[in-house]
Design an enzyme around this catalytic site. Structure first.
Site, PDB file in Angstrom:
ATOM      1  N   GLY A 179     -21.162 -99.364   5.164  1.00 23.92           N
ATOM      2  CA  GLY A 179     -21.323 -99.590   6.602  1.00 23.92           C
ATOM      3  C   GLY A 179     -21.234-101.050   6.974  1.00 23.92           C
ATOM      4  O   GLY A 179     -20.639-101.413   8.004  1.00 23.92           O
ATOM      5  N   ASP A 180     -21.818-101.921   6.150  1.00 25.23           N
ATOM      6  CA  ASP A 180     -21.735-103.359   6.414  1.00 25.23           C
ATOM      7  C   ASP A 180     -20.292-103.857   6.349  1.00 25.23           C
ATOM      8  O   ASP A 180     -19.842-104.625   7.201  1.00 25.23           O
ATOM      9  CB  ASP A 180     -22.569-104.124   5.383  1.00 25.23           C
ATOM     10  CG  ASP A 180     -24.059-104.092   5.700  1.00 25.23           C
ATOM     11  OD1 ASP A 180     -24.424-104.266   6.871  1.00 25.23           O
ATOM     12  OD2 ASP A 180     -24.849-103.909   4.766  1.00 25.23           O
ATOM     13  N   THR A 181     -19.585-103.442   5.309  1.00 27.13           N
ATOM     14  CA  THR A 181     -18.219-103.926   5.131  1.00 27.13           C
ATOM     15  C   THR A 181     -17.298-103.424   6.230  1.00 27.13           C
ATOM     16  O   THR A 181     -16.468-104.175   6.753  1.00 27.13           O
ATOM     17  CB  THR A 181     -17.694-103.503   3.752  1.00 27.13           C
ATOM     18  OG1 THR A 181     -18.594-103.950   2.735  1.00 27.13           O
ATOM     19  CG2 THR A 181     -16.330-104.104   3.495  1.00 27.13           C
ATOM     20  N   ALA A 184     -18.001-105.445   9.278  1.00 28.11           N
ATOM     21  CA  ALA A 184     -17.435-106.788   9.160  1.00 28.11           C
ATOM     22  C   ALA A 184     -15.941-106.777   9.448  1.00 28.11           C
ATOM     23  O   ALA A 184     -15.423-107.644  10.173  1.00 28.11           O
ATOM     24  CB  ALA A 184     -17.699-107.338   7.766  1.00 28.11           C
TER      25      ALA A 184
END
Length: 403
Positions: A179-181, A184
């Site tokens: 989810g973070d990637t 980003a």
């Protein structure tokens, strides 16, 4: 490569970015911009009262001499300035940096930047061309905006965790902070589109063009990748369920057990399917008119999977790869870190680069993507030590105190 200090390279050379985030989503966006030449100045809290300071990722997972080897990837090509944003004097310095910047990347909880007097509305008064990328769990608006949002929760809300499981088993994570990637990368896409709009709005009244806010929510970035999940529910009331390693509705595509490991076979094209069946000595299934198209194969997927599974279990992964690659069937082993490090294709594509850290550690790190033919990115400088560039950056502002 060994330690390098070059930063003027790539298609984003001359772009100045202030990174105010920490851990994964915001810094991964900053890292992607820095890989292609942007000057990324990362603001980190200084050490104090026995605490090490800096981005917590410096101490995540496996460490060498007290610093995460992950740090060498996430913060390469960046500069580090140590400032405590809880102090007004430090925020004044950040305002001066932002006044000369093109982009701000932040991933604080919504409302924090406003409380510090660092909202886009305030900052754009002195820098109307400023682009602010704001990454948060649920976005800057809506009833959930103030809830704490981590990637794990965003993956659950975005729909992917429900599908990442064997039928009837507990949902699992994919093993990295997906989810973070994804957030980003959506942030970088938004920044580049906002830059294009800024270029198009240059005028005597707006010499740099018009800036704007890029509002990225972790759960939305996951949801954006969920393919047919929602329209299938909308049209048919169909709730897609976990299917393990299979690809529901597309056959055959699955992971099969060889006697020494696993092999993934994607034989779901009509002609590919026929070649696959011939390669495993099941021409009876390959010539079956009921299996000539995907619709027919989906109805009998268990029969097809059983045939491929029976063939695979009598062979090694290497034998299966040789046979199916010769038949032009998409196939691959399930890679570990060791497999990646030893694969010649990774090396040939520049996807594994060797660096030497400041304290002498030779380290393999992922190369730069995507590959641009005329203006490729590169690793121009190593990840900084905490506050490594504070004096130089503040001196450029005419300051001698860190505030």
């Amino acid at each position: 490569m060994t330690q390098a200090t070059t930063t003027s390279f790539g298609p984003l050379a001359g772009l100045k970015v202030i990174e105010l985030g920490q851990l994964i989503a915001g810094p991964f966006a900053g890292k992607t911009l820095a890989d292609f030449g942007a000057e990324v100045i990362k603001i980190e809290p200084p050490a104090k009262e026995g605490k090490p300071g800096g981005d917590p990722l410096r101490e995540w997972r496996l460490l060498h001499n007290g610093t995460s080897v992950w740090w060498q990837v996430q913060s390469r090509n960046k500069r580090s300035v140590a400032l405590d944003l809880k102090h007004p004097a430090s925020r004044d310095i950040v305002r001066q940096l932002i006044a000369e910047a093109d982009v701000v990347v932040e991933n604080f909880k919504p409302g924090v930047m406003e409380a510090w007097g660092l909202s886009h509305e305030e900052l754009s008064k002195t820098n109307p061309g400023l682009i602010m990328c704001r990454i948060s769990g649920y976005g800057q608006t809506g009833p959930y905006r103030e809830l704490p949002g981590f990637a794990a929760v965003a993956e659950a809300m975005g729909g992917i965790r429900h599908l990442t499981a064997e039928p009837g088993r507990v949902p699992v994570r994919c093993g990295v902070s997906l989810g973070d990637t994804l957030a980003a990368l959506h942030g970088v896409i938004g920044i580049l589109m906002a830059l294009q709009h800024r270029h198009a709005t240059v005028s005597p009244q707006a010499p740099k063009g018009l800036g704007q806010v890029v509002d990225v929510a972790l759960y939305e970035s996951v949801f954006n990748c969920m393919e047919s999940l929602l329209p299938e529910y909308s049209a048919f009331g169909a709730v897609r369920e976990p299917a393990g390693s299979a690809l529901p509705g597309i056959a055959p595509s699955n992971t099969y057990a060889c006697h020494d490991g696993w092999v993934l076979v994607a034989g779901n094209g009509d002609s590919i399917y026929q070649r696959l069946m011939h390669a495993i000595d099941r021409d009876d299934l390959g010539r079956d008119p009921g299996l000539a198209t995907n619709a027919g194969r989906v109805k009998r997927v268990h029969e097809i999977d059983a045939a491929i599974g029976d063939w695979a279990k009598t062979r090694s992964v290497a034998e299966a790869l040789v046979t199916l690659q010769a038949a032009q069937v998409p196939v691959g082993r399930v890679y570990t870190a060791k497999d990646i490090a030893e694969d010649p294709h990774y090396r040939a594509r520049g996807m594994i680069e060797r660096i030497t850290t400041a304290d002498g550690l030779a380290l393999d790190v992922p190369g730069v993507v995507p590959k641009l033919s005329l203006t490729p990115g590169c690793i121009g400088r190593l990840a900084p030590t905490l506050g490594q560039d504070t004096d130089a950056v503040l001196s450029a502002l005419g300051l001698t105190s860190r505030g």
